[in-house]
Scaffold this motif. Structure first.
Motif, PDB file in Angstrom:
ATOM      1  N   ALA A 181       0.814  -1.205   0.000  1.00  0.00           N
ATOM      2  CA  ALA A 181       0.000   0.000   0.000  1.00  0.00           C
ATOM      3  C   ALA A 181       0.850   1.258   0.000  1.00  0.00           C
ATOM      4  O   ALA A 181       0.320   2.369   0.117  1.00  0.00           O
ATOM      5  N   ASP A 182       2.184   1.093  -0.113  1.00  0.00           N
ATOM      6  CA  ASP A 182       3.083   2.262  -0.065  1.00  0.00           C
ATOM      7  C   ASP A 182       4.084   2.247  -1.223  1.00  0.00           C
ATOM      8  O   ASP A 182       5.251   2.538  -1.049  1.00  0.00           O
ATOM      9  N   ARG A 183       3.574   1.891  -2.403  1.00  0.00           N
ATOM     10  CA  ARG A 183       4.360   1.941  -3.640  1.00  0.00           C
ATOM     11  C   ARG A 183       5.593   1.043  -3.594  1.00  0.00           C
ATOM     12  O   ARG A 183       6.644   1.372  -4.133  1.00  0.00           O
ATOM     13  N   GLY A 184       5.434  -0.094  -2.953  1.00  0.00           N
ATOM     14  CA  GLY A 184       6.464  -1.117  -3.032  1.00  0.00           C
ATOM     15  C   GLY A 184       7.493  -1.134  -1.937  1.00  0.00           C
ATOM     16  O   GLY A 184       8.410  -1.959  -1.976  1.00  0.00           O
ATOM     17  N   ARG A 185       7.358  -0.281  -0.922  1.00  0.00           N
ATOM     18  CA  ARG A 185       8.360  -0.272   0.142  1.00  0.00           C
ATOM     19  C   ARG A 185       8.153  -1.407   1.141  1.00  0.00           C
ATOM     20  O   ARG A 185       9.116  -2.011   1.602  1.00  0.00           O
ATOM     21  N   THR A 186       6.887  -1.680   1.513  1.00  0.00           N
ATOM     22  CA  THR A 186       6.586  -2.790   2.421  1.00  0.00           C
ATOM     23  C   THR A 186       5.467  -3.636   1.823  1.00  0.00           C
ATOM     24  O   THR A 186       4.618  -3.125   1.082  1.00  0.00           O
ATOM     25  N   TRP A 187       5.457  -4.918   2.187  1.00  0.00           N
ATOM     26  CA  TRP A 187       4.546  -5.878   1.572  1.00  0.00           C
ATOM     27  C   TRP A 187       3.952  -6.817   2.616  1.00  0.00           C
ATOM     28  O   TRP A 187       4.587  -7.116   3.624  1.00  0.00           O
ATOM     29  N   THR A 188       2.715  -7.260   2.335  1.00  0.00           N
ATOM     30  CA  THR A 188       2.117  -8.379   3.050  1.00  0.00           C
ATOM     31  C   THR A 188       1.840  -9.469   2.028  1.00  0.00           C
ATOM     32  O   THR A 188       1.816  -9.206   0.817  1.00  0.00           O
ATOM     33  N   VAL A 189       1.610 -10.699   2.481  1.00  0.00           N
ATOM     34  CA  VAL A 189       1.406 -11.808   1.552  1.00  0.00           C
ATOM     35  C   VAL A 189       0.302 -12.717   2.060  1.00  0.00           C
ATOM     36  O   VAL A 189       0.142 -12.898   3.275  1.00  0.00           O
ATOM     37  N   ASP A 223     -10.671  -1.935  -8.165  1.00  0.00           N
ATOM     38  CA  ASP A 223     -10.366  -0.869  -7.226  1.00  0.00           C
ATOM     39  C   ASP A 223      -9.460  -1.483  -6.165  1.00  0.00           C
ATOM     40  O   ASP A 223      -8.983  -2.603  -6.335  1.00  0.00           O
ATOM     41  N   ARG A 224      -9.229  -0.812  -5.066  1.00  0.00           N
ATOM     42  CA  ARG A 224      -8.280  -1.321  -4.085  1.00  0.00           C
ATOM     43  C   ARG A 224      -8.832  -2.498  -3.279  1.00  0.00           C
ATOM     44  O   ARG A 224      -8.103  -3.086  -2.475  1.00  0.00           O
ATOM     45  N   HIS A 225     -10.108  -2.847  -3.509  1.00  0.00           N
ATOM     46  CA  HIS A 225     -10.723  -3.940  -2.761  1.00  0.00           C
ATOM     47  C   HIS A 225     -10.988  -5.166  -3.629  1.00  0.00           C
ATOM     48  O   HIS A 225     -10.647  -6.290  -3.241  1.00  0.00           O
ATOM     49  N   ARG A 226     -11.593  -4.970  -4.788  1.00  0.00           N
ATOM     50  CA  ARG A 226     -12.091  -6.102  -5.588  1.00  0.00           C
ATOM     51  C   ARG A 226     -11.066  -6.532  -6.630  1.00  0.00           C
ATOM     52  O   ARG A 226     -10.679  -5.733  -7.492  1.00  0.00           O
ATOM     53  N   GLY A 227     -10.663  -7.803  -6.535  1.00  0.00           N
ATOM     54  CA  GLY A 227      -9.646  -8.309  -7.444  1.00  0.00           C
ATOM     55  C   GLY A 227      -9.937  -9.711  -7.934  1.00  0.00           C
ATOM     56  O   GLY A 227     -10.715 -10.467  -7.338  1.00  0.00           O
TER      57      GLY A 227
END
Length: 382
Positions: free
Chosen positions: A246-254, A275-279
């Motif tokens: 959520a911060d342009r690639g600096r931190t990630w969850t999996v 959108d940021r929810h539906r994928g």
């Protein structure tokens, strides 16, 4: 069960309307008869059993003449008239007239490169990704519609292999490499692709043994409209996973997905977020003839949880895109066909049997697909 001509005609009309404008209704579609089958888009009308359906304007994938036999796994649609395609033998094509003519705008000297992704910033500016180990992985940029190209990045680490590139806006972009020292590597630009920097991996979760991205359609690394969120998909390991930043690639969850993996040829190959929810996630086993059960999944919370599609595509799919003008319609493509969902990815139905590797749609109603043997098609609205 045998399908009557009346049922088939009604089903294809429903498919055509949905394909063209993400129509809200479906009328029992059946798969198209051939790779170039057109889908009648006229309003429903009575059809006498045994008679041909009434003449109508055609809607569906309409192949465009490319004059080449290369495989186009990279595709970037700008609008209904303009699109870019990138493929094998260093080939880049561009059209500005809805595919009636394609211009060969390939970078000079790129014949030995395997181009697997292209991202168009607009009708004139684009970035293409060449894949491979070490220096085979490169990023090239044009600002003049492909008349000239500049090499913006060349990978010098023999352990890295870049799979996909994406842009969050016209300045900020990311590229994804398979794991180096046990973690996926992220490359970033803040100037529209003119320069690139490897990001620190301290915010990246550890990769699983054998885990990697798939450079099959340019859709293993994607963004959502209007934000800093980005996701990438994996396979090859015991579990197919989706990473989110959520911060342009600096931190990630999996998060684990229900798409089967546990083999180098299996996993999630493509993502699409409305959108940021539906994928949506699609994939499977890319080997010809191998089964691909549960090859699609959906999320409603930005990828924190994934649910398997109740009726997934019947085979491996390498590309997926939301259709414009609707909230729940999308297309998935692969070597054995195109599938349509009208319920946000819960159920899929095959509507065309042509071979395509990737698909892209634009807000103005333009949809394009590309694949093997020089195939690039545009979705014609009936």
């Amino acid at each position: 069960m045998r399908t009557t001509r009346r049922t088939r005609a009604a089903g294809l009309r429903g498919a055509a309307l949905a394909l063209a404008l993400a129509a809200p209704a479906w009328a029992g579609a059946t798969p198209a008869a051939s790779a170039t089958a057109t889908l009648p888009a006229a309003p429903a009308a009575a059809v006498t059993p045994g008679a041909a359906p009434p003449a109508a304007a055609a809607a569906g994938w309409q192949p465009t003449p490319t004059g080449t036999d290369v495989r186009f796994r990279g595709l970037a649609a700008v609008d209904r008239s303009t699109a870019w395609a990138a493929g094998s033998r260093g080939t880049v094509l561009r059209t500005a007239d809805a595919g009636r003519h394609w211009s060969d705008v390939s970078p000079p000297g790129a014949e030995g490169l395997e181009l697997r992704d292209v991202e168009a910033l607009d009708a004139r500016r684009a970035v293409v990704l060449a894949i491979g180990e070490g220096e085979a992985s490169r990023l090239l940029r044009t600002e003049d519609g492909g008349a000239t190209w500049t090499e913006a990045f060349r990978n010098t680490d023999p352990r890295a292999f870049y799979d996909c590139v994406t842009f969050l806006d016209r300045r900020h972009g990311l590229a994804l490499s398979d794991p180096v020292d046990g973690r996926f590597r992220i490359l970033a630009t803040r100037d529209g692709g003119r320069s690139w920097t490897v990001l620190p991996d301290s915010g990246m979760p550890a990769a699983l043994p054998g885990e990697a991205g798939f450079a099959a359609s340019g859709q293993c690394l994607v963004t959502a409209p209007g934000g800093g969120d980005v996701w990438f998909a994996t396979g090859g390991a015991a579990t197919a996973r989706v990473f989110h930043s959520a911060d342009r690639g600096r931190t990630w969850t999996v998060t684990d997905t229900p798409v089967p993996a546990a083999d180098p040829a299996r996993g999630v190959f493509a993502l699409a977020f409305r959108d940021r929810h539906r994928g949506l996630a699609v994939g499977g086993d890319y080997r010809t003839g191998q089964p691909s059960p549960r090859a699609a999944a959906v999320t409603a919370d930005g990828g924190r949880n994934w649910t398997p599609a109740g009726t997934p595509p019947p085979a491996y799919r390498s590309g997926v895109a939301w259709l414009p003008h609707g909230r729940s319609a999308a297309l998935a493509v692969g070597p054995t066909g195109t599938d349509l969902t009208l319920d946000g990815g819960r159920t899929w139905r095959t509507v065309d049997t042509g071979s395509y590797d990737t698909v892209d749609c634009t807000p103005d109603g333009g949809c394009w697909a590309s694949g093997e043997k020089g195939r690039i098609a545009r979705l014609a609205r009936g």
